[in-house]
Design a protein around this motif. Structure first.
Motif, PDB file in Angstrom:
ATOM      1  N   MET A   1       0.853  -1.183   0.000  1.00 20.76           N
ATOM      2  CA  MET A   1       0.000   0.000   0.000  1.00 20.76           C
ATOM      3  C   MET A   1       0.886   1.230   0.000  1.00 20.76           C
ATOM      4  O   MET A   1       1.884   1.284   0.707  1.00 20.76           O
ATOM      5  N   LEU A   2       0.510   2.202  -0.766  1.00 21.77           N
ATOM      6  CA  LEU A   2       1.289   3.424  -0.879  1.00 21.77           C
ATOM      7  C   LEU A   2       0.339   4.610  -0.820  1.00 21.77           C
ATOM      8  O   LEU A   2      -0.738   4.591  -1.412  1.00 21.77           O
ATOM      9  N   SER A   3       0.739   5.612  -0.107  1.00 21.79           N
ATOM     10  CA  SER A   3      -0.056   6.829  -0.015  1.00 21.79           C
ATOM     11  C   SER A   3       0.829   8.002  -0.418  1.00 21.79           C
ATOM     12  O   SER A   3       1.949   8.126   0.081  1.00 21.79           O
ATOM     13  N   ILE A   4       0.343   8.838  -1.326  1.00 18.80           N
ATOM     14  CA  ILE A   4       1.132   9.994  -1.751  1.00 18.80           C
ATOM     15  C   ILE A   4       0.267  11.249  -1.727  1.00 18.80           C
ATOM     16  O   ILE A   4      -0.949  11.184  -1.853  1.00 18.80           O
ATOM     17  N   ARG A   5       0.929  12.370  -1.591  1.00 21.03           N
ATOM     18  CA  ARG A   5       0.245  13.662  -1.680  1.00 21.03           C
ATOM     19  C   ARG A   5       0.621  14.288  -3.014  1.00 21.03           C
ATOM     20  O   ARG A   5       1.794  14.318  -3.378  1.00 21.03           O
ATOM     21  N   LEU A   6      -0.376  14.749  -3.714  1.00 23.06           N
ATOM     22  CA  LEU A   6      -0.145  15.390  -5.002  1.00 23.06           C
ATOM     23  C   LEU A   6      -0.478  16.872  -4.903  1.00 23.06           C
ATOM     24  O   LEU A   6      -1.411  17.244  -4.183  1.00 23.06           O
ATOM     25  N   PRO A   7       0.235  17.686  -5.656  1.00 23.63           N
ATOM     26  CA  PRO A   7      -0.160  19.097  -5.727  1.00 23.63           C
ATOM     27  C   PRO A   7      -1.592  19.189  -6.268  1.00 23.63           C
ATOM     28  O   PRO A   7      -2.031  18.342  -7.059  1.00 23.63           O
ATOM     29  N   THR A   8      -2.300  20.194  -5.834  1.00 23.41           N
ATOM     30  CA  THR A   8      -3.713  20.354  -6.194  1.00 23.41           C
ATOM     31  C   THR A   8      -3.936  20.311  -7.698  1.00 23.41           C
ATOM     32  O   THR A   8      -4.863  19.651  -8.176  1.00 23.41           O
ATOM     33  N   ASP A   9      -3.085  20.971  -8.469  1.00 23.74           N
ATOM     34  CA  ASP A   9      -3.294  21.008  -9.924  1.00 23.74           C
ATOM     35  C   ASP A   9      -3.161  19.621 -10.550  1.00 23.74           C
ATOM     36  O   ASP A   9      -3.926  19.257 -11.450  1.00 23.74           O
ATOM     37  N   ILE A  10      -2.236  18.817 -10.058  1.00 19.04           N
ATOM     38  CA  ILE A  10      -2.095  17.458 -10.596  1.00 19.04           C
ATOM     39  C   ILE A  10      -3.270  16.595 -10.167  1.00 19.04           C
ATOM     40  O   ILE A  10      -3.798  15.813 -10.962  1.00 19.04           O
ATOM     41  N   GLU A  11      -3.697  16.734  -8.934  1.00 19.20           N
ATOM     42  CA  GLU A  11      -4.870  15.995  -8.456  1.00 19.20           C
ATOM     43  C   GLU A  11      -6.094  16.327  -9.291  1.00 19.20           C
ATOM     44  O   GLU A  11      -6.870  15.435  -9.673  1.00 19.20           O
ATOM     45  N   GLU A  12      -6.291  17.587  -9.601  1.00 20.59           N
ATOM     46  CA  GLU A  12      -7.436  17.999 -10.418  1.00 20.59           C
ATOM     47  C   GLU A  12      -7.348  17.419 -11.820  1.00 20.59           C
ATOM     48  O   GLU A  12      -8.351  16.961 -12.382  1.00 20.59           O
ATOM     49  N   ARG A  13      -6.170  17.442 -12.412  1.00 14.63           N
ATOM     50  CA  ARG A  13      -5.996  16.859 -13.751  1.00 14.63           C
ATOM     51  C   ARG A  13      -6.278  15.365 -13.735  1.00 14.63           C
ATOM     52  O   ARG A  13      -6.930  14.824 -14.640  1.00 14.63           O
ATOM     53  N   LEU A  14      -5.783  14.682 -12.716  1.00 13.54           N
ATOM     54  CA  LEU A  14      -5.998  13.249 -12.584  1.00 13.54           C
ATOM     55  C   LEU A  14      -7.476  12.925 -12.397  1.00 13.54           C
ATOM     56  O   LEU A  14      -8.011  12.001 -13.030  1.00 13.54           O
ATOM     57  N   THR A  15      -8.141  13.693 -11.567  1.00 14.95           N
ATOM     58  CA  THR A  15      -9.579  13.512 -11.343  1.00 14.95           C
ATOM     59  C   THR A  15     -10.355  13.724 -12.641  1.00 14.95           C
ATOM     60  O   THR A  15     -11.249  12.935 -12.987  1.00 14.95           O
ATOM     61  N   PHE A  16     -10.023  14.773 -13.369  1.00 14.22           N
ATOM     62  CA  PHE A  16     -10.682  15.064 -14.641  1.00 14.22           C
ATOM     63  C   PHE A  16     -10.487  13.915 -15.632  1.00 14.22           C
ATOM     64  O   PHE A  16     -11.438  13.438 -16.263  1.00 14.22           O
ATOM     65  N   LEU A  17      -9.241  13.451 -15.766  1.00 19.25           N
ATOM     66  CA  LEU A  17      -8.938  12.366 -16.695  1.00 19.25           C
ATOM     67  C   LEU A  17      -9.715  11.109 -16.330  1.00 19.25           C
ATOM     68  O   LEU A  17     -10.310  10.462 -17.205  1.00 19.25           O
ATOM     69  N   ALA A  18      -9.732  10.773 -15.065  1.00 21.51           N
ATOM     70  CA  ALA A  18     -10.451   9.580 -14.616  1.00 21.51           C
ATOM     71  C   ALA A  18     -11.943   9.701 -14.896  1.00 21.51           C
ATOM     72  O   ALA A  18     -12.571   8.766 -15.405  1.00 21.51           O
ATOM     73  N   ARG A  19     -12.507  10.851 -14.587  1.00 26.99           N
ATOM     74  CA  ARG A  19     -13.939  11.060 -14.801  1.00 26.99           C
ATOM     75  C   ARG A  19     -14.292  10.990 -16.282  1.00 26.99           C
ATOM     76  O   ARG A  19     -15.255  10.351 -16.686  1.00 26.99           O
ATOM     77  N   GLU A  20     -13.489  11.626 -17.120  1.00 29.32           N
ATOM     78  CA  GLU A  20     -13.773  11.680 -18.558  1.00 29.32           C
ATOM     79  C   GLU A  20     -13.598  10.338 -19.260  1.00 29.32           C
ATOM     80  O   GLU A  20     -14.228  10.089 -20.274  1.00 29.32           O
ATOM     81  N   THR A  21     -12.728   9.492 -18.732  1.00 27.35           N
ATOM     82  CA  THR A  21     -12.450   8.218 -19.393  1.00 27.35           C
ATOM     83  C   THR A  21     -13.122   7.023 -18.736  1.00 27.35           C
ATOM     84  O   THR A  21     -13.094   5.918 -19.282  1.00 27.35           O
ATOM     85  N   GLY A  22     -13.700   7.227 -17.561  1.00 30.15           N
ATOM     86  CA  GLY A  22     -14.353   6.122 -16.863  1.00 30.15           C
ATOM     87  C   GLY A  22     -13.383   5.162 -16.193  1.00 30.15           C
ATOM     88  O   GLY A  22     -13.755   4.066 -15.814  1.00 30.15           O
ATOM     89  N   ARG A  23     -12.152   5.564 -16.071  1.00 29.44           N
ATOM     90  CA  ARG A  23     -11.155   4.751 -15.373  1.00 29.44           C
ATOM     91  C   ARG A  23     -10.906   5.373 -14.005  1.00 29.44           C
ATOM     92  O   ARG A  23     -11.296   6.490 -13.745  1.00 29.44           O
ATOM     93  N   THR A  24     -10.208   4.630 -13.161  1.00 32.19           N
ATOM     94  CA  THR A  24      -9.926   5.147 -11.827  1.00 32.19           C
ATOM     95  C   THR A  24      -8.643   5.970 -11.828  1.00 32.19           C
ATOM     96  O   THR A  24      -7.775   5.803 -12.693  1.00 32.19           O
ATOM     97  N   LYS A  25      -8.517   6.816 -10.821  1.00 33.82           N
ATOM     98  CA  LYS A  25      -7.267   7.557 -10.653  1.00 33.82           C
ATOM     99  C   LYS A  25      -6.128   6.581 -10.386  1.00 33.82           C
ATOM    100  O   LYS A  25      -5.019   6.761 -10.895  1.00 33.82           O
ATOM    101  N   SER A  26      -6.411   5.537  -9.638  1.00 35.44           N
ATOM    102  CA  SER A  26      -5.384   4.530  -9.349  1.00 35.44           C
ATOM    103  C   SER A  26      -4.853   3.886 -10.622  1.00 35.44           C
ATOM    104  O   SER A  26      -3.658   3.607 -10.736  1.00 35.44           O
ATOM    105  N   TYR A  27      -5.736   3.666 -11.578  1.00 31.95           N
ATOM    106  CA  TYR A  27      -5.311   3.089 -12.857  1.00 31.95           C
ATOM    107  C   TYR A  27      -4.252   3.972 -13.507  1.00 31.95           C
ATOM    108  O   TYR A  27      -3.211   3.487 -13.958  1.00 31.95           O
ATOM    109  N   TYR A  28      -4.514   5.271 -13.559  1.00 35.47           N
ATOM    110  CA  TYR A  28      -3.577   6.186 -14.211  1.00 35.47           C
ATOM    111  C   TYR A  28      -2.282   6.368 -13.418  1.00 35.47           C
ATOM    112  O   TYR A  28      -1.206   6.480 -14.001  1.00 35.47           O
TER     113      TYR A  28
END
Length: 72
Positions: A1-28
């Motif tokens: 198990m790994l836990s990381i903190r991402l800068p807000t802008d990267i987190e937002e980009r990751l969330t957007f990508l996951a939402r738009e593609t139907g994949r999870t953030k963990s996948y990316y």
């Protein structure tokens, strides 16, 4: 198990990508790590081999020797 903190802008980009593609953030995140870790491993192993060559601990063939061995 790994836990990381991402800068807000990267987190937002990751969330957007996951939402738009139907994949999870963990996948990316896993995909990005796998792609990058291969590059890092290649670089590390290359540096290690080069150091061993420079120290005379690694055998090296000339191009002529290599092609001679291939043709045999």
């Amino acid at each position: 198990m790994l836990s990381i903190r991402l800068p807000t802008d990267i987190e937002e980009r990751l969330t957007f990508l996951a939402r738009e593609t139907g994949r999870t953030k963990s996948y990316y995140v896993r995909s990005a790590i796998l792609e990058k870790i291969e590059d890092m491993e290649d670089a590390y192993l290359s540096e290690t081999t080069l150091d061993r060559i420079r120290q005379g601990k690694e055998a090296v063939l000339t191009a002529e020797e290599m092609w001679r061995d291939v043709d045999d």
